[in-house]
Every structure is written in C-alpha cells, then in structure tokens.
Design an enzyme around this catalytic site. Structure first.
Site, mmCIF file in Angstrom:
data_model
loop_
_atom_site.group_PDB
_atom_site.id
_atom_site.type_symbol
_atom_site.label_atom_id
_atom_site.label_comp_id
_atom_site.label_asym_id
_atom_site.label_seq_id
_atom_site.Cartn_x
_atom_site.Cartn_y
_atom_site.Cartn_z
ATOM 1 N N ARG A 36 2.215 -12.093 -0.156
ATOM 2 C CA ARG A 36 0.852 -12.362 0.334
ATOM 3 C C ARG A 36 0.275 -13.656 -0.205
ATOM 4 N NH1 ARG A 36 -1.574 -8.284 3.778
ATOM 5 N NH2 ARG A 36 -0.089 -6.576 3.745
ATOM 6 N N TYR B 21 -1.275 -3.659 -6.835
ATOM 7 C CA TYR B 21 -1.011 -4.476 -5.645
ATOM 8 C C TYR B 21 -2.037 -4.282 -4.528
ATOM 9 C CZ TYR B 21 1.987 -7.371 -2.742
ATOM 10 O OH TYR B 21 2.498 -8.419 -2.008
ATOM 11 N N SER C 107 -1.207 -2.912 11.867
ATOM 12 C CA SER C 107 -0.680 -3.898 10.925
ATOM 13 C C SER C 107 0.556 -4.563 11.544
ATOM 14 C CB SER C 107 -0.272 -3.216 9.625
ATOM 15 O OG SER C 107 -1.349 -2.459 9.127
ATOM 16 N N LYS D 140 -9.345 -2.084 1.968
ATOM 17 C CA LYS D 140 -9.082 -0.912 2.800
ATOM 18 C C LYS D 140 -9.862 0.312 2.297
ATOM 19 C CE LYS D 140 -5.883 -3.177 5.129
ATOM 20 N NZ LYS D 140 -6.118 -3.607 6.518
ATOM 21 N N ASP E 278 -9.242 -9.203 9.636
ATOM 22 C CA ASP E 278 -8.755 -7.857 9.310
ATOM 23 C C ASP E 278 -9.785 -6.741 9.503
ATOM 24 O OD1 ASP E 278 -6.632 -6.186 8.445
ATOM 25 O OD2 ASP E 278 -7.472 -6.107 6.428
ATOM 26 N N ARG F 6 0.850 -1.185 0.000
ATOM 27 C CA ARG F 6 0.000 0.000 0.000
ATOM 28 C C ARG F 6 0.892 1.242 0.000
ATOM 29 N NH1 ARG F 6 -1.989 0.956 4.375
ATOM 30 N NH2 ARG F 6 -1.289 -0.755 5.688
HETATM 31 C C1 OXD Z 1 -2.656 -3.946 6.721
HETATM 32 C C2 OXD Z 1 -3.113 -5.085 5.931
HETATM 33 O O1 OXD Z 1 -1.665 -3.302 6.338
HETATM 34 O O2 OXD Z 1 -4.084 -5.724 6.373
HETATM 35 O O3 OXD Z 1 -3.249 -3.653 7.745
HETATM 36 O O4 OXD Z 1 -2.549 -5.361 4.875
HETATM 37 MN MN MN Z 2 -5.049 -4.782 8.017
#
Ligand code: OXD
Ligand code: MN
Length: 616
Positions: free
Chosen positions: A393, A224, A276, A233, A301, A85
């Site tokens: 991931r 990504y 995170s 998110k 999450d 991110r």
């Molecule tokens: C984070 C994720 O960064 O879940 O929180 O990828």
């Molecule tokens: Mn997260």
C-alpha cells in the site's frame, strides 16, 4: 514492573489537553487496563510527525527513502502474517445476533468484552499509549463526525495523520458537546523490562471488534491497514453505517468524483460502489478519452451521504488520504496517482530500489535488475516471487492529488446526481444500465456480485455476492440496510439521484475483455450524465427499456475514436433471458438467508424482473 493504577491516572492527566471529563475517564480506564509506560496526547502537528518518524527510523521500523526522489517518505515492512484485513476475525457485537445478520460474524458483546479485556490487560507494557483526535470530514461540517483512537502503534499514528484530519480542534469540538466515537487499538505485543522491540510488533491472535450500540471499536493483534487505522473501515463504514441508519444518512463504500461538462459548464457529482479490487482508485482519477468532460477527484473509497436543506442528497469523502493498493498502479494505468505519490508518503510492503526509491509490479513497464523485496531479501527479475506484496500500500495525503476538486474542502459536501453500482462480471451484466426507479436501483445494489476467480475459495465462475460492495463493511443486518436505502429513497422522492449499474469486465467466450476500460469508461459516464441531464431538464429521455433496466439506444454511446467491433458491442449489451432467469434463482437463494428481515419490495423486484424476462 509497570505502573500502578494511581500513577497511570497521573500519567494520563499530566499532559492532557483541556478535555471533557468523559474523555479523561475513558482514556484513564483503558490506560489502567493496558498499562502503557507513557501516554501521549497527539495533535497531528508537523513536529509530531518529525519526532515519530525519527524514532521509528532509529528503531528500524521505517526506512527513509531517498530524499531527492521521494522527500519525507518512508517504507515499512510488516510480518508475513499481518498483511491485510482479517475478515474472519472481524466481529459485529450487537446485543442481538439477528441485528448483525447472516453476513457478519457475531459474538455476544459482554462475552467479547470479557475476552478482549483479558487480551488488553497489560498489552501496552513497555510502550506508549497515543491518543489520536480525528475528524472524518471537515471539522464541524454538516456531515462530519469526530472520534478518538487509542493505540500503541506509532505507525498507526502516522498513517492516521494522513488518512483523517488529526487535530486538537477535535478535543475542543468534543468539549463543546459533539458526540464522539471511541476506538481502541493495540498490536498486542507488550515488552518485558529491557526487552528489545521487533520491527513490526503484532500478535498471531487478532480481533477487530465493533460494538454498534455503543459506537465502539476494539482492535487487537494487527498493525496493518483497516485493522489498525480505525477511522477507515471500522468507523467510516461499519459504525457509520449504523449511525446513518439511526440518523437518516448513508455511509457507503463508494468513490466520489466531480464532472464538468466543458461545453455547457454544467457540473455533476457522482458516487460509485465497487467491490475491492475493481479499480475504484482508477475511476476516482479518470482521464477521459473523449472531449467534453473534466473529471476531478473527491474520494476513492468511502462516501457519506446526507439529505441537505434543499432535499437533495449531499456527499463528502470523510477521509483525508488514500490508502491505495500499490501493485497495478503505474504511469500507464494511473498517471494521476503516480504524480500524487511524489512525497510525504508511507509505503508498506513494497520493494526498495538500489537508489532508495520504491517499486512494485506494474509501477513501470521495465523491471529493475535488482531490488530488495517486501520481506527485505534480494530480488531479481529471475526470482520466482513478487517483489512487492500483492496487498502492499501507499498512504498519501489526498491534497497532493493533481486532480483534487476544491469541493473536497467544502464543509457541507456536494449534491449527488448519480450513483453507480458495479461488480466484476464476465457474463450477463451489460456495460451500463439505468435503474427503472430507486427501488429497482436498490435491487441492483443488493445483487452486486462477481464471478469467483481461481484466487478465491469456491468454484470458479460461481457468484460471490457483495451487496452494495458492503459485504465486509456493513455494521448491521444487511437486509435492514436495504430497508434503510428504500426508506431514504422515499424521503428523497423526486430529488433522489439516479441509480445505474455498470460492468467494465464482461468477457467473450474465450475470456477476452469486450470493453477496453480505464479512460474509455468516460464514454459510459458521458452517457450516464447525458441521461441524467435529459431527465432533469425535461428534454427527450435517453435509452430504451430492457427487462433488466434502461440501456443506451443505438448510437447514443459515444464510440468516436475507439475500436469496439459491432459484435463486441452487441455482446456487451446482450441480455440473455435464460441465463438471467437462472441468476434470479440464485438471487432468490441468496435473499432467503435474510428470512423475514428481507424487505418485501426486494422480493417484489425479483418477481417483476422474472416476469419481464419471461415476457422478453
Ligand atoms: C478494501 C480497501 O479492501 O479499500 O476495500 O482496502
Ligand atoms: Mn475499499
């Protein structure tokens, strides 16, 4: 080359399912801007998965794994400049800057739209525009929401099919009048006539942009994770937090679990916010080391919480899959996750074994003699770089989790008994403390922080604030968000769940962890749930007050069968008034940046804490 405006409209309409006019005009408007060569209305079907994976394999963008080891599973490799991110390229474009608040990047929405329209112009030339219909939560559930994502990334389509409920029922729901969230994504890599595609198209210039007033996401330049899978998110946290404030619910960066007391049969549900990289997936798949509890997984999450008809707070995990960090997930640390990954999984940026399986640091105790690393190069244990990218991931359907609770399918969610706030604190914060009341709990959530490590910018040991673990994910002014939490508490009254602070990461002066963590955290959860139960059934309350909250009284924490020396236990619960008072000064500075928007209740909590510490 390219399509004319007229035939793009025809292209959009040609294969369109029966959708509402506003859907058709929205897709058409973007298609006219983005100029794709083709339009595909997705339905999330098995055939679609087969077709797209086959196309991506043929193009070299997915590597099929050995079918005998990981059936229906693939490896994708991104470019080194598109691996995570991008918080500094993430924007909240509310009409007024103050509504984004001091912790978000703000830009004027009209100016940002003008900039992005230029970026989007012709951005899908030579590519297909996919329309993805998705539901967050069970389709039609009381807490669920629907959205559409436009994207030119088949990788995003495949990952979204795992992470959200992608189904044509969403088109029907919208046609029946459901509100829907508009999300648009382009990797920003148009192809000229005859130009060959690259394995991972993206653009060095990236924008992850949210328009909270109109509930839109415009994302450009990255393929990504959270930059491209806009359900996660962008929608489920940033926009949903805004929707929640508007409509009286909460969208949180929390895991969700079900706990059954195997002696009494009593069932509890618990949500927990951690920044995170604090082991949320491990806690979501907790294997208790003490008897008496069965733990089942609901989410790792994101949790959406909404008051139900009985006045209690009900929760769902709006997602349908895990987008988990691979390194550190292994047979010894999280066997449940490892069994979840048996097949039907997309791996990104992990290493490839000679047998056609995947590997990453921490997966197994022994390290293979030879691998192909995440960038496609030969790798041996002597190589001086990791085989898998640290943020590599797996994307896997949650339904493959052996410990999945059947309530994950429940349309209207589960009632919440306790909410935990955790940071990664080497000092000060005890293993567990119960908030004095809701308002004190909101203060605890607002002051979650972790000491900076050498891997982060800034001075080692300095506090990195991550209120409610929402710092990068709150779609509006964080101070207003705290105000919303305070209001929710007032509305819930005595039906509100209990709030707790936990910290698995406290260290001694030599930097040694004082608490073994992992499955042993079940001892802490056991105390939390016994405390909740005692409050609910009116039996003798657990714990004893301290200036910072209610701590387990002597002997209340079940320590049978674990070797935690008495000195370590004392250090785990030590509340040093002087260092807490110093931390209060930092909290005051942190709060000051929110100016008048800071709820008065939080300043009052800070003052009350100082008084209790001075009196201690
Ligand atoms: C984070 C994720 O960064 O879940 O929180 O990828
Ligand atoms: Mn997260």
């Amino acid at each position: 080359m390219g399509n004319t405006i007229e035939n793009i409209a025809t292209l959009v309409a040609a294969e369109a399912p029966a959708v509402r006019e506003d859907v058709l005009s929205w897709v058409t408007e973007f298609a006219e801007l983005l100029q794709p060569d083709a339009v595909r209305w997705c339905d999330g079907s098995e055939e679609e998965w087969q077709e797209l994976t086959a196309e991506m394999v043929a193009a070299g963008s997915l590597i099929p794994l050995n079918k005998d080891i990981r059936p229906n599973s693939f490896l994708a490799r991104s470019t080194p400049d598109d691996v995570a991110r991008v918080e500094d390229r993430t924007f909240i474009c509310s009409n007024e800057a103050i509504d984004a608040g001091p912790t978000n990047n703000w830009r004027d929405p009209q100016e940002m739209k003008a900039t992005l329209r230029e970026k989007f112009a012709g951005a899908m030339r030579g590519r297909t525009l996919y329309v993805i219909p998705f539901s967050m939560g069970p389709v039609g559930g009381a807490i669920s929401q629907v959205g559409l994502q436009l994207t030119d990334s088949p990788y995003a389509v495949l990952n979204m099919r795992i992470m959200a409920r992608v189904t044509p029922e969403v088109y029907t729901q919208i046609s029946n009048g459901a509100d829907w969230v508009r999300t648009v994504h382009s990797v920003g890599a148009p192809l000229a006539e005859g130009e060959e595609d690259v394995v991972w198209p993206c653009n060095p210039d990236k924008y992850i942009v949210h328009f909270p007033e109109t509930l839109e996401v415009w994302s450009y330049g990255s393929g990504y994770g959270g930059n491209a899978l806009l359900s996660k998110k962008c929608f489920a946290l940033r926009l949903a937090s805004v929707m929640g404030r508007r409509d009286n619910w909460l969208a949180e960066h929390m895991l969700l679990i079900k706990l059954t007391n195997t002696d009494t049969g009593r069932v509890f549900h618990l949500a927990a916010a951690f920044p995170s990289a604090c082991g949320k997936t491990n806690l979501a798949m907790l294997r208790p080391t003490i008897p008496g509890w069965e733990v089942e997984t609901l989410g790792d999450d994101i949790t959406w919480l909404r008051p139900g008809k009985d006045g209690r707070l009900y929760a769902i995990n709006p997602e349908a899959g895990f987008f988990g960090v691979a390194p550190g997930t292994g047979e010894s640390t999280n066997p449940t996750a490892m069994s979840t990954l048996w097949g039907n999984t997309i791996y990104t940026n992990v290493a490839l074994t000679d047998e056609g399986d995947v590997w990453w640091e921490g997966k197994t105790d022994s390290v293979p003699d030879h691998l192909i690393d995440w960038q496609g190069n030969d790798w041996t244990p002597d190589s001086d770089r990791p085989a898998a990218h640290p943020n590599s991931r797996f994307t896997v359907p949650i339904t493959q989790t052996p410990t999945l609770a059947e309530e994950w399918f429940a349309a209207d969610g589960v009632p919440i008994d306790a909410i935990l706030f955790g940071g990664r604190r080497a000092t000060n914060v005890p293993l567990v403390a119960k908030a004095r009341d809701w308002q004190h709990g909101v203060f605890i959530g607002a002051t979650i922080s972790s000491e900076k490590t050498a891997a982060q910018e800034g001075t080692v040991g300095e506090l990195r604030r991550d209120p409610f673990a929402m710092l990068p994910f709150c779609g509006y002014n964080m101070a207003d968000y705290w105000g919303h939490w305070l209001n929710m508490g007032e509305k819930l009254g005595d039906k509100a769940p209990q709030l707790f602070q936990v910290n698995w990461f406290r260290k001694d002066q030599d930097g040694r962890f004082l608490w073994p963590g992992f499955g042993e955290n079940s001892r802490v959860i056991d105390w939390i749930l016994r405390a909740v139960d005692a409050d609910n059934n009116g039996s003798e309350k657990l714990g004893e007050p301290s200036p910072i909250g209610v701590l387990p009284a002597d002997g209340e924490l079940n320590l049978d069968g674990v070797d935690v020396p008495a000195e370590d236990l004392a250090s785990l619960f030590d509340v040093d008034a002087e260092s807490w008072l110093a931390e209060c000064d930092l909290t005051e500075q942190f709060f000051a940046q929110f100016g008048e928007r800071l709820p008065a209740q939080l300043s009052a909590e800070l003052e009350a804490l100082r008084e209790r510490l001075r009196a201690a």
